[in-house]
Design an enzyme around this catalytic site. Sequence first.
Site, mmCIF file in Angstrom:
data_model
loop_
_atom_site.group_PDB
_atom_site.id
_atom_site.type_symbol
_atom_site.label_atom_id
_atom_site.label_comp_id
_atom_site.label_asym_id
_atom_site.label_seq_id
_atom_site.Cartn_x
_atom_site.Cartn_y
_atom_site.Cartn_z
ATOM 1 N N GLY A 128 0.830 -1.209 0.000
ATOM 2 C CA GLY A 128 0.000 0.000 0.000
ATOM 3 C C GLY A 128 0.860 1.252 0.000
ATOM 4 N NE ARG B 119 18.723 14.897 -5.032
ATOM 5 C CZ ARG B 119 17.900 15.944 -4.931
ATOM 6 N NH1 ARG B 119 17.835 16.637 -3.809
ATOM 7 N NH2 ARG B 119 17.160 16.313 -5.962
ATOM 8 N NE ARG C 48 -1.272 -4.865 -0.866
ATOM 9 C CZ ARG C 48 -1.920 -3.717 -0.628
ATOM 10 N NH1 ARG C 48 -2.774 -3.251 -1.511
ATOM 11 N NH2 ARG C 48 -1.711 -3.048 0.475
ATOM 12 C CG ASP D 93 2.992 -6.179 8.282
ATOM 13 O OD1 ASP D 93 2.459 -5.989 7.173
ATOM 14 O OD2 ASP D 93 2.362 -6.424 9.322
ATOM 15 N N GLY D 94 4.232 -6.770 5.083
ATOM 16 C CA GLY D 94 4.273 -7.746 3.992
ATOM 17 C C GLY D 94 5.536 -7.566 3.170
ATOM 18 C CB THR E 148 2.158 1.476 6.251
ATOM 19 O OG1 THR E 148 0.793 1.345 6.694
ATOM 20 C CG2 THR E 148 3.044 1.210 7.446
ATOM 21 C CG ASP F 281 -2.696 1.207 7.883
ATOM 22 O OD1 ASP F 281 -3.518 2.093 7.617
ATOM 23 O OD2 ASP F 281 -2.526 0.209 7.169
ATOM 24 C CG ASP G 51 0.238 -1.467 10.291
ATOM 25 O OD1 ASP G 51 1.173 -0.877 9.708
ATOM 26 O OD2 ASP G 51 -0.505 -2.271 9.711
ATOM 27 N NE ARG H 220 -2.258 -3.120 6.638
ATOM 28 C CZ ARG H 220 -1.053 -3.403 6.173
ATOM 29 N NH1 ARG H 220 -0.913 -4.288 5.223
ATOM 30 N NH2 ARG H 220 0.008 -2.818 6.651
ATOM 31 C CD GLU I 219 -9.072 -0.444 6.504
ATOM 32 O OE1 GLU I 219 -7.937 0.044 6.490
ATOM 33 O OE2 GLU I 219 -9.655 -0.842 5.488
ATOM 34 N NE ARG J 177 -28.234 11.105 5.343
ATOM 35 C CZ ARG J 177 -29.481 11.029 5.804
ATOM 36 N NH1 ARG J 177 -29.779 10.161 6.759
ATOM 37 N NH2 ARG J 177 -30.429 11.830 5.345
ATOM 38 C CG HIS K 299 -8.115 3.674 -1.630
ATOM 39 N ND1 HIS K 299 -9.143 2.782 -1.449
ATOM 40 C CD2 HIS K 299 -6.980 2.949 -1.655
ATOM 41 C CE1 HIS K 299 -8.643 1.552 -1.391
ATOM 42 N NE2 HIS K 299 -7.342 1.630 -1.515
ATOM 43 C CD GLN L 135 -8.913 7.384 5.737
ATOM 44 O OE1 GLN L 135 -8.726 7.280 6.943
ATOM 45 N NE2 GLN L 135 -9.674 6.535 5.074
HETATM 46 P P1 ADP Z 1 2.497 -4.075 2.836
HETATM 47 O O1 ADP Z 1 3.951 -4.097 2.545
HETATM 48 O O2 ADP Z 1 1.906 -2.720 2.733
HETATM 49 O O3 ADP Z 1 2.188 -4.805 4.133
HETATM 50 P P2 ADP Z 1 1.539 -6.392 1.316
HETATM 51 O O4 ADP Z 1 1.235 -7.212 2.505
HETATM 52 O O5 ADP Z 1 0.566 -6.389 0.195
HETATM 53 O O6 ADP Z 1 1.741 -4.854 1.673
HETATM 54 O O7 ADP Z 1 2.968 -6.854 0.777
HETATM 55 C C1 ADP Z 1 3.556 -6.240 -0.340
HETATM 56 C C2 ADP Z 1 4.313 -7.255 -1.159
HETATM 57 O O8 ADP Z 1 5.340 -7.860 -0.367
HETATM 58 C C3 ADP Z 1 3.485 -8.444 -1.622
HETATM 59 O O9 ADP Z 1 2.788 -8.198 -2.793
HETATM 60 C C4 ADP Z 1 4.537 -9.487 -1.873
HETATM 61 O O10 ADP Z 1 5.209 -9.281 -3.089
HETATM 62 C C5 ADP Z 1 5.487 -9.229 -0.732
HETATM 63 N N1 ADP Z 1 5.112 -10.104 0.394
HETATM 64 C C6 ADP Z 1 4.075 -9.981 1.233
HETATM 65 N N2 ADP Z 1 4.023 -10.992 2.130
HETATM 66 C C7 ADP Z 1 5.056 -11.793 1.828
HETATM 67 C C8 ADP Z 1 5.570 -13.009 2.380
HETATM 68 N N3 ADP Z 1 4.981 -13.613 3.421
HETATM 69 N N4 ADP Z 1 6.668 -13.544 1.820
HETATM 70 C C9 ADP Z 1 7.268 -12.929 0.777
HETATM 71 N N5 ADP Z 1 6.842 -11.788 0.207
HETATM 72 C C10 ADP Z 1 5.758 -11.221 0.715
#
Ligand code: ADP
Length: 322
Positions: free
Chosen positions: A14, A28, A75, A106-107, A128, A130, A132, A174, A225, A246, A252, A254
């Site tokens: 994200g 730089r 992603r 973290d992903g 991010t 969030d 988080d 999230r 959310e 309401r 998005h 944000q």
């Molecule tokens: P964010 O980094 O914002 O948490 P995502 O969770 O969508 O977003 O992760 C971004 C990208 O990082 C994913 O599309 C993927 O390519 C990689 N990724 C996420 N989770 C894993 C994982 N468990 N192992 C390896 N790569 C990952």
Amino acid sequence: MKDVKTIGVLTSGGDAPGMNAAIRAVVRAGLEKGFKVLGIMRGYNGLINEDMVEMDYRSVSNIINRGGTFLYSARSLEFKEDAGVEKAKETCLRVGLDGIVVIGGDGSFRGAADLSRKGIPCIGIPGTIDNDIACSEYTIGFNTALETAMDNIDKLRDTTQSHDRCSVVEVMGRHAGHIALNVGIACGATYIVVNEIPYDLNDVLAHIQKSRALGKKHFIIVVSEGVTDVYKMAKDIESATGIESRATVLGHIQRGGSPTVKDRVVASQMGWKAVELLAEGKSNRVVAVKDNDIVDYDIAEALSMKKTIDMNLYNMAKSMSL
Ligand code: ADP
């Protein structure tokens, strides 16, 4: 230890306002150290597909003030599989990449850990909205997202007040309630619903009734959310209290907008630090803010850490919201 000569930078997952400022800082800082710097396009997809461009000082002109990420984000499903990580590694070896800075959540850090394990030094920067990422008190984009959400909820308050209504507003986060809690306080919400505390509609209703008995005529309920359906919640409030209600999902909006001073400064500091770490031969680290200082953690350690909302802040907000 191998001398670092070529580094890359990518944004993944994200997007968040301030990512551009972080890219600028990495580019730089890298150039200052005499490195060749490559901008990797569309997150890990750019590594898999060898989609990257060489950066010079002017490549990052005019972006510090812009939201989004000029390297684009993605992603990458392919990168979640070992075959994808292997392809990315092969690209790194072919291109001669000695280190990569990954700006994301973290992903993205899990991906950076996978690549580090295969021998490609990676450093993560928390980007991010969030806030988080447990190892860091702050993540790039959080402050801008708060400002955007506050601005929009202030506008909602105008019309909510004109009609003696109740506005139920969903903000992003999230699985974390940091945006909801901070924006809720800043906007004088009657009730703040966060992911970290079990949701109880009866408690919300009781709070609305209590503040109504004290003369309150319009109500703002801020909801993080994923906790509940805000459209249903508005209906439930209306049928239980008779207050016209309401729901609004800020969504998005944000994620966008020109980054605030805080996001630009922290992004610059983190970008600079990430390059220093690569220059020192470090790998598998996440840059973080601790006690207003920029520090770094092992990625696995960082991912195992837990962060929760500030309960003192939550309780204070609840007590003064009647
Ligand atoms: P964010 O980094 O914002 O948490 P995502 O969770 O969508 O977003 O992760 C971004 C990208 O990082 C994913 O599309 C993927 O390519 C990689 N990724 C996420 N989770 C894993 C994982 N468990 N192992 C390896 N790569 C990952």
